[in-house]
Design an enzyme around this catalytic site. Structure first.
Site, PDB file in Angstrom:
ATOM      1  N   ASP A 140     -10.699  -5.935  -3.068  1.00  0.00           N
ATOM      2  CA  ASP A 140     -11.844  -5.585  -2.218  1.00  0.00           C
ATOM      3  C   ASP A 140     -12.977  -5.048  -3.081  1.00  0.00           C
ATOM      4  OD1 ASP A 140     -10.401  -6.190   0.021  1.00  0.00           O
ATOM      5  OD2 ASP A 140     -10.394  -4.162   0.863  1.00  0.00           O
ATOM      6  N   GLY A 190      -2.164  -1.089   1.720  1.00  0.00           N
ATOM      7  CA  GLY A 190      -1.535   0.122   1.216  1.00  0.00           C
ATOM      8  C   GLY A 190      -1.167   0.094  -0.252  1.00  0.00           C
ATOM      9  N   LYS A 216     -14.588 -10.958   5.373  1.00  0.00           N
ATOM     10  CA  LYS A 216     -13.847 -10.706   6.610  1.00  0.00           C
ATOM     11  C   LYS A 216     -14.695 -10.951   7.851  1.00  0.00           C
ATOM     12  CE  LYS A 216     -10.992  -6.900   4.776  1.00  0.00           C
ATOM     13  NZ  LYS A 216      -9.643  -7.448   4.714  1.00  0.00           N
TER      14      LYS A 216
END
Lengths: 211, 293
Positions: free
Chosen positions: B23, B213, B80
């Site tokens: 990201d 995560g 996204k």
């Protein structure tokens, strides 16, 4: 005869797809991530993937032995990012490469993913047909499928490089002695890959010369 | 299914295997990611940890941010869209992004339908918590599945749960009769043909990646050992104290995920990871993984 093992560089990329294509043709494969894994192989595939990532992931020892073995005549099949990695010159943007095959390539030369395409009928050149007739007498030389994904474009090639498949007039599959390199992905073709068959014929020769 | 476009879409997903997708929120971060060996970047306005903290409606990123990132790097750029927001997807396709993530990290736009992904020429990745969800997304045209995990927490437990669930259920399908598979398809609310295909192949028909995560090289290698083919790192790189070193370490950990000595080497001398969040402290509204169905 020595073990019929083909190494597939597995640092990153579509190495799985190459392994499946090779196994369909009866070859056994070894994933290569470390220098020592180059010792026992009779041929090497450098798969598609991201050339910048491959460059970052290959350590000095791996690159040095890989170059030594390629110069010694180890048969190599390099596809897409593999072609970029082995090219003499890389454009768009300029980046380091191993410089063993005398071609100049432009990264993403056919555009981004939305421009990716499948050419259902790539035609062999006269040289390509002769090579196949010589090495794979049973094999037909009809057109073959080319899957182009964010593919590099071969802009220029040196005198020692033979064009085996051209699209319009542009080379997309070339040979320089023991090295075969394509801008498309024969490992993603439907059915058996003629490109992999051709590569395995070089691997077999290399094995018998070492026996 | 339209076979040819899907082959091209899955083909690009194949190229990303064994890699790390990071990201990024600007061109500078994108260049750091590329330089570290990322195989792709996800262009965002805010990383999940910030979306979580700041709240509000999270939408497709500002176009200029995505364009700047596309100009800065030569690797594939993903972006996204909100679940079901097919117009955001149309816009990103026109822009020429290489992959679209229909993501639970953004605020869902439709409570009944996901995007009909077969209608697009750009490939889609979607999150899943279990095999049923994965197959519903593949039926709609997803070319890649990622475990959802719980994005922006720096806590790997949910990604592990989702990956184990998907992999275990695939194994179980292999032992089931055709009659049982018909029941499974009903229970999964997806097509029998797709369930049968997975039972025969012992794997999904598209690559299976992991997300949600990942904060350390060990987390990334854990997901790979559990069956992921590539790892997405969201907040884990640029919310840490040493993004450059951590990005490089996670990339190496994914390639050498089966070699403990290599993992030790890359884990050495990294500074602080992103702060983590214990999942049980999240309220139901804060659980991103429950978005989508």
């Amino acid at each position: 005869m020595a073990g019929n093992t083909v190494g597939v560089l597995a640092l990153q990329g579509d190495f799985d797809a190459h392994i499946k294509a090779l196994q369909k043709l009866g070859a056994s494969c070894q994933e290569v991530r470390r220098e020592s894994e180059l010792d026992s192989i009779s041929g090497l595939v450098i798969p598609g993937g991201e050339s910048t990532a491959l460059l970052r992931l290959a350590d000095k020892e791996l690159i040095s032995k890989l170059l030594n073995r390629v110069v010694d005549g180890l048969p190599v099949l390099a596809t897409c990012a593999g072609l970029i990695l082995l090219a003499k010159e890389v454009l768009n943007p300029q980046q380091n490469s191993l410089g063993v095959i005398d071609v100049s390539v432009e990264r993403n030369g056919y555009g981004r993913q939305v421009d990716s395409f499948i050419d259902p009928a790539l035609a062999w050149t006269k040289e390509g047909r002769l090579l196949i007739q010589d090495r794979l007498p049973e094999q037909s030389t009809e057109n073959t499928e080319g899957v182009f994904i964010r593919a590099p474009r071969i802009k220029d090639l040196g005198p020692g490089v033979e064009v085996l498949i051209a699209r319009d007039t542009e080379p997309v599959f070339v040979r320089q002695k023991n090295i075969l390199a394509s801008s498309f992905h024969p490992e993603l073709a439907k059915g058996q890959s003629v490109v992999h068959k051709l590569f395995l014929s070089f691997v077999r020769d290399n094995e018998s010369s070492q026996d | 299914m339209e076979a040819e476009p899907l082959r091209l879409k899955v083909g690009l997903a194949e190229m990303l295997k064994g890699g790390v997708i990071m990201d990024v929120i600007n061109a500078e971060q994108a260049s750091i990611a590329e330089e570290a060996g990322a195989v792709a970047v996800m262009a965002l306005e805010r990383v999940p940890a910030d979306i979580r903290r700041e709240g509000g409606v999270a939408r497709m990123a500002n176009i200029e941010i995505i364009e700047n990132i596309m100009r800065a790097v030569s690797i594939p750029v993903m972006a996204k869209v909100r679940i079901g927001h097919f117009v955001e997807a149309q816009i990103l396709e026109s822009l020429g992004v290489d992959f679209i993530d229909e993501s639970e990290v953004l605020t869902p736009a439709d409570e009944a339908y996901h995007v009909k992904k077969h209608d697009f020429s750009v490939p889609f990745v979607c999150g899943a918590k279990d095999l049923g969800e994965a197959l519903r997304r593949i039926y709609e045209g997803a070319a890649m599945i990622r475990s959802k995990g719980e994005a922006g927490t720096g806590n790997i437990v949910e990604a592990v749960r989702h990956m184990r669930s998907i992999v275990t259920t695939i194994k179980e399908l292999g032992n089931q009769s055709d009659e049982e598979l018909v029941q499974v398809a009903k229970q999964f609310r997806t097509s029998y043909e797709l369930v049968k295909l997975v039972a025969e192949r012992g794997e999904l028909p598209v690559p299976l990646f992991s997300a949600g995560g990942v904060a350390t090289p060990a987390d990334a290698a854990l997901m790979m050992q559990l069956g992921a083919q590539t790892v997405f790192v969201g907040s884990g790189v640029f919310k840490s104290e040493d993004p450059h070193a951590r990005a490089r370490a996670i990339v190496k950990a994914v390639t050498h995920f089966k070699e403990p000595e290599a993992l030790l080497e890359v884990s050495r001398s990294l500074r602080g990871a992103m702060p983590g969040i214990e999942i049980s402290t999240l309220s139901p509204e804060e659980r991103l993984q429950d978005r989508g169905w």
